[in-house]
Design an enzyme around this catalytic site. Structure first.
Site, PDB file in Angstrom:
ATOM      1  N   GLU A 261       0.782  -1.231   0.000  1.00  0.00           N
ATOM      2  CA  GLU A 261       0.000   0.000   0.000  1.00  0.00           C
ATOM      3  C   GLU A 261       0.817   1.287   0.000  1.00  0.00           C
ATOM      4  O   GLU A 261       0.321   2.317   0.473  1.00  0.00           O
ATOM      5  CB  GLU A 261      -0.908   0.001   1.233  1.00  0.00           C
ATOM      6  CG  GLU A 261      -0.182   0.185   2.590  1.00  0.00           C
ATOM      7  CD  GLU A 261       0.113  -1.110   3.340  1.00  0.00           C
ATOM      8  OE1 GLU A 261       0.165  -2.167   2.693  1.00  0.00           O
ATOM      9  OE2 GLU A 261       0.295  -1.056   4.579  1.00  0.00           O
ATOM     10  N   ASN A 262       2.048   1.297  -0.512  1.00  0.00           N
ATOM     11  CA  ASN A 262       2.865   2.523  -0.520  1.00  0.00           C
ATOM     12  C   ASN A 262       2.031   3.746  -0.887  1.00  0.00           C
ATOM     13  O   ASN A 262       1.239   3.698  -1.814  1.00  0.00           O
ATOM     14  CB  ASN A 262       3.989   2.383  -1.549  1.00  0.00           C
ATOM     15  CG  ASN A 262       4.639   1.031  -1.516  1.00  0.00           C
ATOM     16  OD1 ASN A 262       5.213   0.640  -0.526  1.00  0.00           O
ATOM     17  ND2 ASN A 262       4.497   0.269  -2.605  1.00  0.00           N
ATOM     18  N   GLU A 295      -5.697  -2.548  -0.357  1.00  0.00           N
ATOM     19  CA  GLU A 295      -4.539  -1.644  -0.428  1.00  0.00           C
ATOM     20  C   GLU A 295      -5.014  -0.200  -0.502  1.00  0.00           C
ATOM     21  O   GLU A 295      -4.403   0.684   0.093  1.00  0.00           O
ATOM     22  CB  GLU A 295      -3.639  -1.989  -1.616  1.00  0.00           C
ATOM     23  CG  GLU A 295      -3.150  -3.440  -1.667  1.00  0.00           C
ATOM     24  CD  GLU A 295      -2.490  -3.945  -0.394  1.00  0.00           C
ATOM     25  OE1 GLU A 295      -1.955  -3.122   0.375  1.00  0.00           O
ATOM     26  OE2 GLU A 295      -2.525  -5.166  -0.147  1.00  0.00           O
TER      27      GLU A 295
HETATM   28 ZN   LIG Z   1      -2.631  -4.862   4.354  1.00  0.00          ZN
END
Ligand SMILES: [Zn+2]
Length: 856
Positions: A261-262, A295
């Site tokens: 999930e950047n 995400e």
């Molecule tokens: Zn996660």
């Protein structure tokens, strides 16, 4: 890496970092074998840690070219895990650190930090990968805004946040939201974009891009559609809006996890982005929808509010899994989704919680944090939040979440902070509830019933077995949803939530006309094992009459399990009542096809091994396999007619659509096929394989053919057709191993491991073959021990290349102590061989030690 036994990190040792960071400026000069990373970081003393402190920065495998403080060269003390500048050498007050390091992404096979995949640069920093990029306080409670410049000949250069400027061979990005280093990301490659846009409810126009290799653009539509639905849902249900001008997703072939999930730049394993009807199954589409949403949801639960330290991992993961489960339940059938989630929970988390790897949802010690991305932290973490919501109600939950976002935005928070917002928003004391976070193990719930003068009393007793390092477990708060049904099938008490807080506790229902049949733990209201003996007649009654779909399914499941364990343990087969009840359910057109498909699915061999173990018996994998196969064949014979009718009736007309309706019809049709295949000599499967226009049917038909010991020609044809498609070839490997006859499984896996397409350094391919072998229960545990040996040979080979994936795959052995003496001694010998491997990684060392520690 393993000199002495590695030391654990303890929750109790937490102290704040002595400095705060005002801003980070990074320049990357990309080159496969010699990338230069130039960092400029503004530090200031942290008022939460008064006094003078050394500057300690993490850094692993970095070649330090130069280091300066406020423009003056310094020579920090180096060690294997980082560097230190003594307090005396630091200016008082704020200062600027500058460093230039060299790294070699092309030689990074561990896929952690900056690495290369098919000529493209990408990163994976969670949990502690950033320290392989530059020297930094690589811990989640240090948050800072980042500015990034990338220099490279590659056409697409991406990082977190918003694009600032770009020119020939360079691009600059700025992320205004303070974030910890684990959310840093960089991608550079020759990529094509599929673009769209989303307007947030306050009118912000967000550019959406999914970046893939040229040629894959036509397989991104479903991921993009899922993303837009997730963005809208988070606004509608949680009031959360996206906060940057651009949201980028990149698909990568070589990736250890599912997705990451950047901030503003999600990086995905390509199997969770790319899908077309011809190449992806209904299950793949469903998974893509849920992981894209997961995400994206992290943008608030994880990124804007992050974790103080890695012990709090469930703060972001448990909550985000819960949110993605809610999303999928809204997009699809809530009942079917709940059953699927509980199946996963029991198969993975209960198994973990009952073995040597059991740990609390919030652990208090670890050697390698990568080993704690577990079903307990994720799936049980989500169950804990589901219980919390049940206890405080929907309104209380929303109030608490609003307060959480308001109070902790921009912070690195803890489980204490999380529970405090619920206490403050609802006035409820959650001290006892906190045990769900601190105590490992799955509680057992037993129940006694009494009936007298119109009063029906349920008396529950709870008990949690000991787990490693935790013997005593005080009682927990358990929300038990109960409904009561009259013998004529009418519900007399609708779903009522009982709150159990004592070790033993009674609940009375008064004024009833006749003794009711109880439906306990509706919707699976708590992650516990309900120990309640019931006869087949009562289970069949609930399968027919329960108004709670979960418990209706559960009744059928319990019937099947009772029949199977009886069949396996005592070789008796009173299956008649079960098969009749199954037949009634199968032909009930009022029921959702997807629900009926789930009811047709028998408990897995691993589930049965656990059930036998729970009953104090030693599971015999051969007999489990034979018993399950025998029951399936009996069902196929006895229900041949309705199965054949439904197989024909559930055909879905073209064009293929992946949504819940048609996917449910296909699931039911293919469940029927799996049974019919036992008596029709593979004719239906062969015909379906020949005409299928989608991967769901094509793969299921091929699996049936392999199950029946046929399909050599089709296996060849499948390979010829899909040779160039990595994701489909993963399926080709997995199907052959997962469906191989038990005595052949190790041989098939060994033969396939010599296939030129077995690119074992790619985690998806490695898992396709070795993971499928571990999932073939009777094959993996074949008494020859061939599969154990083969499996460990490969773990030993993978460990120096990719410790993270190796360590995870050791969990195939986490249930080893439940088997017989012969199998146990073979597994022990293999685990000891693995443990004795020279230079074994810290990741694998910790896992093997914990698994071996189980032997009682
Ligand atoms: Zn996660």
């Amino acid at each position: 890496m393993k000199d002495a036994a590695p030391q654990p990190t303890l929750l109790a040792d937490y102290t704040p970092y002595p400095f705060r960071i005002g801003g980070v400026d990074l320049t990357f000069r990309l080159a496969p074998k010699s990338t230069r990373v130039i960092a400029r970081i503004d530090f200031a003393p942290n008022p939460d840690r008064p006094g003078r402190h050394d500057l300690r920065l993490h850094g692993e495998g970095l070649k330090l070219m130069s280091a300066k403080i406020d423009g003056r060269k310094v020579k920090p003390a180096r060690d294997a895990e980082g560097l230190t500048v003594a307090a005396a050498a630091l200016p008082e007050g704020a200062f600027t650190w500058e460093a230039e390091v060299e790294i070699a992404p092309a030689r990074n096979t561990a896929l952690e930090g900056l690495y290369m995949s098919n000529g493209m640069y990408c990163t994976q920093c969670e949990a502690e990968g950033f320290r392989k990029i530059t020297f930094y306080p690589d811990r989640p409670d240090v948050m800072a805004p980042f500015r990034v410049r990338i220099e490279s000949d590659l056409p697409v250069l991406l990082s977190n946040g918003n694009p600032v400027a770009q020119g020939e061979g360079w691009a600059e990005w700025h992320d205004p939201w303070p974030k910890p280093s684990y959310l840093f990301a960089l991608v550079a490659g020759d990529l094509a974009a599929v673009s769209d846009s989303f307007t947030t409810r306050s009118g912000r126009e967000v550019a959406l891009n999914i970046w893939v290799r040229a040629g894959d653009e036509d397989r991104c539509a479903y991921a993009m559609d899922s993303l837009k639905r997730a963005m809208k849902w988070d606004e509608d249900v949680y009031g959360r809006e996206y906060d940057l001008d651009v949201f980028n997703i990149v698909a990568v072939d070589d990736f250890n996890m599912g997705a990451m999930e950047n901030k503003g730049l999600n990086i995905f394993n390509s199997r969770l982005v790319l899908a077309s009807p011809e190449t992806a199954t209904d299950g793949d589409f469903e998974r893509i929808e849920s992981v894209i949403a997961h995400e994206y949801f992290h943008n608030w639960t994880g990124n804007r509010i992050t974790c103080r330290d890695w012990f709090q991992l469930c703060l972001k993961e448990g909550l985000t899994v819960f949110r993605d489960q809610q999303f999928s339940a809204h997009m699809r059938s809530a009942a079917v989704k709940r059953i699927e989630d509980v199946l996963t929970l029991r198969a993975r988390q209960f198994r973990e919680d009952m073995g040597p790897l059991a740990h609390p949802v919030r652990p208090d010690r670890y050697i390698e944090i990568n080993n704690f991305y577990t079903a307990t932290v994720y799936e049980k973490g989500a169950e804990v939040i589901r219980m919390l919501k049940l206890l405080v109600g929907d309104e209380g939950y929303r109030k608490a979440l609003d307060l959480y976002f308001e109070r902790h935005d921009g912070q690195a928070a803890t489980i204490e902070d999380w529970l405090k917002v619920f206490e403050d928003a609802t006035g409820r004391d959650l001290a006892q509830f906190n045990r769900w976070y601190t105590d490992a193990g799955t509680p057992r719930l037993s129940v006694r019933e009494t009936w007298q003068d119109g009063t029906y009393t349920l008396t529950f007793a709870q008990h949690t077995p000991p787990t490693p390092g935790q013997d005593e477990k005080p009682p927990r708060v358990i929300p038990i949803a109960v409904g009561l049904i009259n013998p004529n099938g009418d519900e007399v008490v609708p779903t009522t939530l009982l709150e159990m807080t004592e070790a033993e506790q009674s609940f009375r229902f008064e004024g009833l006309a006749s003794r009711p049949v109880p439906s306990i733990l509706r919707g699976f209201s708590a992650p516990v094992v309900l120990e309640r003996q019931a006869d087949a007649a009562e289970r069949a009654f609930l399968l027919a009459h329960d108004t709670d779909p979960f418990n209706r399914w559960e009744a059928g499941r319990a019937l099947a399990r009772d029949v199977l364990t009886g069949l396996i343990a005592e070789e008796r087969a009173p299956a008649g009542e079960y098969v009749e009840a199954l037949g009634r359910m199968l032909t009930d057109e009022g029921l959702d096809p997807a629900f009926r498909a789930l009811c047709l699915r028998l408990p897995s061999e691993d589930d049965l091994a656990q059930a036998l173990h729970d009953a104090g018996l030693t599971p015999d994998p051969d007999r489990i396999h034979a018993g399950r196969e025998g029951l399936a064949t009996q069902i196929a014979r006895q229900l041949q007619k309705p199965l054949a009718a439904i197989f024909a009736q559930m055909e879905t007309p073209p064009p293929y659509r992946p949504d819940a309706g048609p996917a449910g019809r296909r699931a039911l049709r293919l469940a029927c096929l799996g049974l019919l295949n036992r008596t029709d000599h593979g004719t239906r499967a062969a015909a379906l394989f020949a005409q299928a226009d989608n991967m769901t049917e094509s793969a299921a038909a091929l699996a049936c053919l392999i199950d029946g010991g046929r399909g050599a020609r089709e296996i060849g044809a499948f390979y010829e057709r899909w040779q160039g498609n990595r994701l489909v070839i993963d399926k080709w490997f997995a199907l052959q191993v997962a469906h191989a006859a038990p005595e052949m499984a190790a041989q098939v896996a060994a033969r396939l491991s010599e296939h030129p397409d077995f690119e074992w350094k790619n985690p998806n391919r490695f898992r396709a073959l070795l993971g499928a072998l571990a999932a073939n229960h009777a094959g993996f545990h074949h008494i020859s021990g061939a599969a154990y040996r083969f499996y460990v040979d490969w773990l030993i080979r993978l460990d120096p290349v990719n410790p993270q994936t190796t360590a995870r795959m050791t969990t195939a052995f986490e249930t080893w102590t439940r088997y017989d003496g012969d199998r146990k001694s073979m597994i022990r010998a293999e685990l000891e061989r693995l443990a004795a491997t020279p230079e074994l990684s810290r990741d694998s060392f910790e896992m093997v030690s914990r698994i071996l520690g189980a032997d009682g």
